[in-house]
Design an enzyme around this catalytic site. Sequence first.
Site, PDB file in Angstrom:
ATOM      1  N   ARG A 105     -19.090  59.185  -0.408  1.00  0.00           N
ATOM      2  CA  ARG A 105     -20.495  59.313  -0.198  1.00  0.00           C
ATOM      3  C   ARG A 105     -20.847  59.756   0.890  1.00  0.00           C
ATOM      4  NH1 ARG A 105     -25.273  55.053  -1.382  1.00  0.00           N
ATOM      5  NH2 ARG A 105     -24.312  53.985   0.501  1.00  0.00           N
ATOM      6  N   THR A 109     -27.079  62.220   3.086  1.00  0.00           N
ATOM      7  CA  THR A 109     -27.638  62.392   2.115  1.00  0.00           C
ATOM      8  C   THR A 109     -27.540  61.740   1.074  1.00  0.00           C
ATOM      9  OG1 THR A 109     -25.681  63.719   1.099  1.00  0.00           O
ATOM     10  CG2 THR A 109     -27.253  64.771   2.619  1.00  0.00           C
ATOM     11  N   ASP A 201     -14.890  44.170  -4.891  1.00  0.00           N
ATOM     12  CA  ASP A 201     -14.445  45.363  -4.553  1.00  0.00           C
ATOM     13  C   ASP A 201     -12.968  45.538  -5.248  1.00  0.00           C
ATOM     14  OD1 ASP A 201     -12.851  47.623  -3.496  1.00  0.00           O
ATOM     15  OD2 ASP A 201     -14.739  47.916  -2.352  1.00  0.00           O
ATOM     16  N   ASP A 204     -10.159  47.060  -3.206  1.00  0.00           N
ATOM     17  CA  ASP A 204      -9.702  46.200  -2.108  1.00  0.00           C
ATOM     18  C   ASP A 204      -8.891  45.107  -3.087  1.00  0.00           C
ATOM     19  OD1 ASP A 204     -10.573  47.402  -0.010  1.00  0.00           O
ATOM     20  OD2 ASP A 204     -12.309  46.191   0.019  1.00  0.00           O
TER      21      ASP A 204
HETATM   22  N1  URA Z   1     -17.188  49.230  -6.671  1.00  0.00           N
HETATM   23  C1  URA Z   1     -16.558  48.191  -6.599  1.00  0.00           C
HETATM   24  O1  URA Z   1     -15.071  48.140  -6.544  1.00  0.00           O
HETATM   25  N2  URA Z   1     -17.195  47.006  -7.057  1.00  0.00           N
HETATM   26  C2  URA Z   1     -18.385  46.776  -7.411  1.00  0.00           C
HETATM   27  O2  URA Z   1     -18.930  45.675  -7.860  1.00  0.00           O
HETATM   28  C3  URA Z   1     -19.088  48.031  -7.519  1.00  0.00           C
HETATM   29  C4  URA Z   1     -18.584  49.206  -7.105  1.00  0.00           C
END
Ligand code: URA
Length: 210
Positions: A105, A109, A201, A204
Site C-alpha cells: 500500500r 495515495t 496479523d 506475523d
Molecule cells: N490482515 C491481517 O493479517 N489481519 C487482519 O485482521 C486484517 C488484515
Amino acid sequence: MSDYLTVVDHPLVQHKLTRMRQKDTPTSDFRRLLREITLLMAYEITREMPMTTNTIETPIEPMDAPVLAGRTPAVVSILRAGNGMLDGVLELVPSAPVGFVGLYRDEETLQPVQYYFKVPEGLDERLVIAVDPMLATGNSSAAAIDLLKKAGARDIRFLCLLAAPEGIERMKEAHPDVHIVTASVDKCLDDRGYIVPGLGDAGDRMFGTQ
Ligand code: URA
C-alpha cells in the site's frame, strides 16, 4: 451460502479456526491448522469442477469412469500471507500450477501498488483459486483480482479464512463475478484495518515475525 459468498461451516473447519484465533496458539500449530482448514475449504471449492468420462478397464470389465475435465486449476497466492494456504490446496490438487501476486500500500495515495506478479499460462482456461487468509478492507484483494483478470483469468474463486463485511462489500462492488469462500464472516474492521474479533496479523502469526 449464496451465489456470491459461501461460509464453510463444517465442524472441523470451525473447531480448527477457533484454535487459530486463540492468541496463545503457537506458530507451528497455526501453520498446520491453516493448511488443514485450507484443504477442507478447497474440497468445497472444487466440488463443482467439470467432469467427463474415460473408458478404462477394471480387473473385471471395461467401464466409462468419471474423471476431471479440462485444464488443472491454478492456485494464486496473494503475498505474503497467501503462502500459508498454498500447501492445503496443493495437497488436494498436486498438479496445480502456482502463481504469486505481491502488492503493497502506497502510504501517500493509500492505493495498492504491484511489486511482484508471476502467474501460470492459460489462466483463461482454468479455474483460478486466489488465496489470502484475511479479506479485510478488500482493497488489495480487489486489486489482485484486477491483475488476474488482466492476465486472462475468467473463472475465479477467492478463498479466505476470515472475511470482514467491509471487504465482502468492496469485492462485491469490484468483482461481482468472483465467488468468495470463507470460514467466517466476522463483525467489522477496527481503526487499524484489523478484522474484529479476527486472529491478529495472519502473516506475523504464521511466519513468527510479530
Ligand atoms: N490482515 C491481517 O493479517 N489481519 C487482519 O485482521 C486484517 C488484515
